[in-house]
Design an enzyme around this catalytic site. Structure first.
Site, PDB file in Angstrom:
ATOM      1  N   GLY A 113       9.058  33.749-105.344  1.00 52.51           N
ATOM      2  CA  GLY A 113       9.487  32.615-104.540  1.00 52.51           C
ATOM      3  C   GLY A 113       9.438  32.884-103.048  1.00 52.51           C
ATOM      4  N   ASP A 114      10.184  32.066-102.287  1.00 51.70           N
ATOM      5  CA  ASP A 114      10.081  32.164-100.835  1.00 51.70           C
ATOM      6  C   ASP A 114      10.542  33.526-100.314  1.00 51.70           C
ATOM      7  OD1 ASP A 114      12.675  31.646-101.556  1.00 51.70           O
ATOM      8  OD2 ASP A 114      13.087  30.252 -99.926  1.00 51.70           O
ATOM      9  N   GLY A 148      18.804  24.106-109.717  1.00 53.79           N
ATOM     10  CA  GLY A 148      18.549  23.454-108.435  1.00 53.79           C
ATOM     11  C   GLY A 148      19.579  23.902-107.428  1.00 53.79           C
ATOM     12  N   ASP A 170      12.716  25.866-108.925  1.00 48.34           N
ATOM     13  CA  ASP A 170      13.323  24.732-108.214  1.00 48.34           C
ATOM     14  C   ASP A 170      12.311  23.875-107.471  1.00 48.34           C
ATOM     15  OD1 ASP A 170      15.775  25.583-109.099  1.00 48.34           O
ATOM     16  OD2 ASP A 170      16.319  26.602-107.235  1.00 48.34           O
ATOM     17  N   THR A 180       8.628  29.338-108.160  1.00 44.46           N
ATOM     18  CA  THR A 180      10.023  28.926-108.072  1.00 44.46           C
ATOM     19  C   THR A 180      10.278  27.828-109.077  1.00 44.46           C
ATOM     20  OG1 THR A 180      11.689  27.803-106.709  1.00 44.46           O
ATOM     21  CG2 THR A 180       9.399  27.424-106.129  1.00 44.46           C
ATOM     22  N   GLU A 233      22.785  22.427-110.047  1.00 46.07           N
ATOM     23  CA  GLU A 233      23.775  23.498-109.873  1.00 46.07           C
ATOM     24  C   GLU A 233      24.283  23.609-108.436  1.00 46.07           C
ATOM     25  OE1 GLU A 233      22.194  27.450-110.434  1.00 46.07           O
ATOM     26  OE2 GLU A 233      20.177  26.795-109.885  1.00 46.07           O
TER      27      GLU A 233
END
Length: 529
Positions: A231-232, A306, A262, A260, A361
């Site tokens: 991810g990021d 999330g 999300d 990711t 979440e």
């Protein structure tokens, strides 16, 4: 388009382009020597090399990715073996044209600037590695996501079958695996069936990023292509690795593949595994709906992933059509009073006799913190540990109706949080993972480095690391998609005029909505505006 934006290498790179013809043409409408440009504000969080930006007519901007020839002059090139690959014999055009680029925005005004573009992904006529000399490393970092094994499989198979690369190592256990764990030898045979499993066969972890130790390991092992899936935060780590590799002058391509659950990585259309997660979330929503409609005044509450972005909750709600209320981090809500959640729940129960609530979440954390002693702890990746908003809101709903004694309710709480990310990827994501992996391989073999392979407007592209890590992608609650959700659920927005203004997300700094350049961009790239 010139591979180099550095004055120190301009002469050697110009000779290199002339000698290798179709590997680095300059666009006829672009300046032959793009000026050395200052770093963008998006890169201020970490010391990095200047971005490679090429400008053209009508406000054309190419945010290019680094190339090995930017800092290693006179690199030898080789014919791309794909031209002799039987699988590609039916393809009319083997190689992507060197001037192909993909616009970040497809909706423009007739008098507006052409805007920001990214280099189109795909095989090039010349490659910068011979198969026998290449040692590849693949690593997965961060949380799980459907499709990780598919990406690993397609990287290995693509490297082997398309380019004849046979030395592929899997780094065990995330970033710290470079210096603290054993490696796994990966072959097409060993990865043949892994796409049918969830998780990652390489193992993963959070944290453990030590740039010097990682690059030392890369150098000691003779690795010259690194594929980093994460991810990021992981992509920021990949960017740091690239910068250190560049500083040492190593012939190593560092490539990111964005992951990711999300869907909060900017620029790209979506992240792999997202479709699978949304599909899997339907199971929980369907169960909640069955439970709710089977009793009088039944309420089903489903908590989905999330942390900062509510894309899974929003898309799962739209796909389900059984959800009466969707709560996400980007859209503040309140419980009591006119227009509050409790009032809406009572209204829906009186109308339908049951209802389903989906909550991400990260939603309502400020409300939870007011009633629960907040702990400002973080995980190994630096993410703030969240309170369990699903349990909290379920208890709040129960307490409210118990106190009011207006409606006897039966509430069922379902938390499929980790179930939706531990499953194998579905057909759509499997295809997407294949394209991401093969595009990443093509770019590395062509000598590109310091980039993320991503889908932009339906086309595979190479995106510089700083664009992937500059911010997180969020649901824009003043956008049409959120309006579609509100129309589908018929829920209130829980926002007054002040809330709507606060919910507006600024346009990316490189382009204003009408297609004209922003003040920031015009001061940096005046020729493009």
């Amino acid at each position: 388009m010139d591979h180099s934006n550095s004055n120190s290498n301009s002469n050697s790179n110009s000779n290199h382009i002339n000698n290798n013809n179709n590997n680095g043409f300059l666009h006829p409408n672009l300046p032959s020597q793009p000026p050395t440009l200052p770093s963008r504000a998006a890169m201020a969080s970490a010391p990095t090399s200047d971005p490679k930006v090429v400008t053209g007519t009508a406000g054309y901007i190419l945010e290019d990715v680094p190339h090995l020839t930017d800092y290693i002059p006179n690199l030898q090139t080789y014919p791309n073996p794909l031209q002799d690959n039987p699988a590609y014999s039916v393809v009319k055009q083997y190689f992507v044209h060197v001037d192909d680029s993909v616009p970040q925005k497809v909706v423009v005004h007739k008098d507006g600037a052409r805007g920001v573009h990214f280099r189109r992904a795909g095989p090039r006529q010349k490659v910068y590695f011979e198969a026998d000399e290449v040692q590849v490393a693949i690593v997965t970092c961060g949380g799980l996501c459907p499709g990780l094994n598919t990406v690993i499989r397609e990287l290995v198979c693509g490297l082997h079958h398309m380019y004849g690369l046979k030395k592929v190592l899997g780094i065990n256990g995330g970033y710290r695996g470079f210096y603290a764990r054993n490696t796994i030898t990966l072959t097409p045979k060993s990865v043949n069936d892994i796409h049918k499993r969830g998780g990652t066969v390489l193992g993963t972890s959070r944290g453990g990023h030590d740039t010097k130790k990682i690059v030392d390991s890369i150098q000691d092992r003779g690795i010259n292509q690194v594929y980093i899936i994460g991810g990021d935060g992981t992509q920021k780590g990949a960017s740091a690795i690239f910068e250190e590799v560049r500083r040492r002058g190593l012939k190593v391509s560092v490539v990111g593949i964005p992951k990711t659950i999300d869907n909060d990585i900017p620029v790209i259309d979506k992240s792999f595994g997202f479709d699978t997660a949304v599909e899997e979330a339907q199971r929980a929503i369907n169960a909640a709906h069955v439970e709710a409609e089977s009793v009088e005044n039944g309420i089903g509450v489903v908590k989905l992933m999330g942390r900062n972005s509510g894309f899974i909750a929003m898309h799962a709600t739209l796909a389900s059509r059984d959800v009466d209320c969707c709560l996400i981090p980007e859209s503040p809500f309140y419980l009591e009073g006119p227009g509050g959640l409790f009032e809406y729940i009572e209204k829906r129960l009186k109308e339908n006799g049951h209802m389903v609530i989906v909550i991400a979440e990260g939603a309502g954390q400020e409300l939870v913190s007011e009633s629960v002693q907040s702990m400002s702890k973080q995980d190994a990746s630096g993410n703030k540990l969240l309170q369990d908003v699903g349990l909290w809101i379920s208890q709040k709903i129960k307490d409210h109706f118990a106190e009011q004694k207006t409606l006897p309710i039966t509430l069922k709480y379902i938390d499929p949080t980790y179930m939706i990310r531990a499953v194998p990827s579905n057909a759509s994501d499997n295809v997407y993972c294949t394209l991401l992996a093969q595009s990443a391989v093509h770019g590395a073999m062509a000598g590109y480095t310091g980039y993320t392979s991503g889908l932009v407007n339906g086309r595979q592209t190479y995106i510089p690391f700083y664009r992937i890590t500059e911010r997180q992608n969020h649901v824009v609650i003043t956008d049409r998609m959120w309006a579609r959700l509100l129309s589908s659920t018929n829920q209130p927005s829980f926002l007054g005029a002040k809330g709507v203004n606060e919910g507006k997300e600024e346009e990316p700094s490189n382009q204003l909505p009408d297609g004209h350049c922003s003040k920031e961009l015009s001061s940096i790239y005046p020729a493009a505006c």
